[in-house]
Write a protein that holds these residues in place. Structure first.
Motif, PDB file in Angstrom:
ATOM      1  N   ARG A 169       0.818  -1.210   0.000  1.00  0.00           N
ATOM      2  CA  ARG A 169       0.000   0.000   0.000  1.00  0.00           C
ATOM      3  C   ARG A 169       0.853   1.261   0.000  1.00  0.00           C
ATOM      4  N   GLU A 171       1.949   2.126  -3.422  1.00  0.00           N
ATOM      5  CA  GLU A 171       0.865   2.729  -4.193  1.00  0.00           C
ATOM      6  C   GLU A 171       0.652   4.191  -3.799  1.00  0.00           C
ATOM      7  N   ALA A 216       1.125   7.490  -6.206  1.00  0.00           N
ATOM      8  CA  ALA A 216       0.052   8.471  -6.378  1.00  0.00           C
ATOM      9  C   ALA A 216       0.562   9.884  -6.133  1.00  0.00           C
ATOM     10  N   ASN A 263      -0.313  14.331 -11.027  1.00  0.00           N
ATOM     11  CA  ASN A 263      -1.020  14.547  -9.760  1.00  0.00           C
ATOM     12  C   ASN A 263      -0.420  15.716  -8.986  1.00  0.00           C
ATOM     13  N   VAL A 295      -7.452  10.433  -5.821  1.00  0.00           N
ATOM     14  CA  VAL A 295      -8.180   9.685  -6.850  1.00  0.00           C
ATOM     15  C   VAL A 295      -7.326   8.529  -7.361  1.00  0.00           C
ATOM     16  N   SER A 296      -6.029   8.780  -7.600  1.00  0.00           N
ATOM     17  CA  SER A 296      -5.139   7.723  -8.088  1.00  0.00           C
ATOM     18  C   SER A 296      -5.007   6.591  -7.079  1.00  0.00           C
ATOM     19  N   ALA A 297      -5.123   6.933  -5.789  1.00  0.00           N
ATOM     20  CA  ALA A 297      -4.992   5.923  -4.736  1.00  0.00           C
ATOM     21  C   ALA A 297      -6.342   5.347  -4.329  1.00  0.00           C
ATOM     22  N   HIS A 298      -7.410   5.712  -5.057  1.00  0.00           N
ATOM     23  CA  HIS A 298      -8.760   5.210  -4.781  1.00  0.00           C
ATOM     24  C   HIS A 298      -9.156   5.500  -3.329  1.00  0.00           C
ATOM     25  N   SER A 299      -8.985   6.769  -2.956  1.00  0.00           N
ATOM     26  CA  SER A 299      -9.261   7.167  -1.579  1.00  0.00           C
ATOM     27  C   SER A 299      -9.794   8.585  -1.583  1.00  0.00           C
ATOM     28  N   SER A 300     -10.374   8.996  -0.458  1.00  0.00           N
ATOM     29  CA  SER A 300     -10.770  10.385  -0.305  1.00  0.00           C
ATOM     30  C   SER A 300      -9.535  11.203   0.067  1.00  0.00           C
TER      31      SER A 300
END
Length: 315
Positions: free
Chosen positions: A14, A17, A21, A27, A35-40
């Motif tokens: 993690r 990743e 990001a 970025n 967004v790239s890390a699929h998180s808020s």
């Protein structure tokens, strides 16, 4: 830019990743990283700061500045490095670079140190990777020589700026009749002469260190001195940093510019320049006050305080 690893793509952890990001070229904003890390953005920033001890924006800014320093040392222009690092203007990049490294981008050489203090040991590693120190130090010991060199250059520049506001009469007024600092330099009775000798000393010693011809004497009006000092000051910082990097303080310079030639220890040369530069800067202060100009003490403590305050104010 990615972290080198022997793990297959499917085994990426993690933190890897999160770093990717943050350092993705596209970025530039926290929201893009998240967004790239699929998180808020909130959870992304909290997780990243917890795992690295540094905010995503701060790490990205630091690593891109380290990359810019490497690029400039390899021959890239300051302009190209600034825009590659994501800065909208060269001026903004130059200010950020100088605050981070303690010297302007123009003073960067191939041998200059490129790593900035880091709480996690994560640094740029050329050409496109990261390096993670095994035992990072968030606050390296203060380099006293570097402090004195940078203070001297900055303080001289400030005095030249003040002198630029004088009338020609005050600039060349005899304020110290018969005053001579070093016999071979001649009289320094005016603000103009003392400032010129401040700049000239670095130009001459740089010629000896670099093995170049004896430099022609330039004009001594404030604008000419500003330009001469800007060029010589950057080279002087780079030269002393190189001596320190090579631990060459005990190396001996055979100065063919002297007649007859003499030999000098490099550490002695630096101490000589700092000693007489400090003396001359204080003399200029006394002369500026004598013609009605308010000027500070030139105290390194005050200089460090103001430098640190400027850093705190930088977003």
């Amino acid at each position: 830019m990615s972290v080198p690893t022997d793990e297959p793509p499917s085994g990426r952890d993690r933190l890897r990743e999160l770093l990717d990001a943050v350092l993705d070229e596209d970025n530039a904003r926290l929201s893009d990283m998240a967004v790239s890390a699929h998180s808020s953005p909130f959870h992304f920033s909290r997780r990243f700061s917890r795992d690295t001890g540094e905010s995503p924006v701060a790490l990205r800014r630091r690593v891109l500045l380290e990359r810019a320093a490497w690029q400039i040392g390899q021959g890239a222009s300051v302009t190209d490095a600034a825009f590659t690092a994501g800065y909208a203007t060269v001026e903004g990049f130059t200010r950020a670079f100088a605050r981070a490294f303690g010297h302007p981008p123009s003073a960067t050489t191939a041998g200059s140190g490129r790593w900035l203090p880091s709480p996690n040991g994560i640094h740029f590693h050329p050409p496109l990777h990261l390096w993670v120190e095994g035992n990072p130090r968030s606050r390296p010991a203060m380099d006293l020589t570097a402090l004195q060199i940078h203070h001297d250059v900055d303080d001289t520049a400030a005095l030249i700026r003040l002198a630029a506001g004088l009338s020609e009469e005050d600039y060349r007024k005899v304020c110290g009749p018969g005053r001579t600092v070093l016999s071979w330099d001649g009289p320094e009775e005016t603000i103009a002469a003392t400032l010129e000798h401040l700049v000239r000393a670095k130009e001459v010693w740089l010629a000896s260190i670099e093995g170049s011809d004896f430099p022609e004497r330039g004009a001594d009006d404030p604008e000419s001195l500003r330009s001469r000092h800007e060029e010589a000051g950057a080279r002087w910082i780079a030269a002393v940093e190189d001596i320190g990097r090579r631990d060459a303080w005990g190396d001996r310079l055979i100065d063919a510019l002297c007649d007859p030639p003499e030999s000098f220890l490099l550490g002695g040369v630096v101490a000589h320049v700092l000693t007489y530069s400090a003396h001359r800067r204080q003399a200029v202060r006394h002369m500026l006050r004598s013609v009605g100009v308010e000027v500070g003490h030139g105290d390194p403590l005050e200089w460090l305080h103001h430098r640190d305050e400027r850093r705190k104010d930088t977003p």
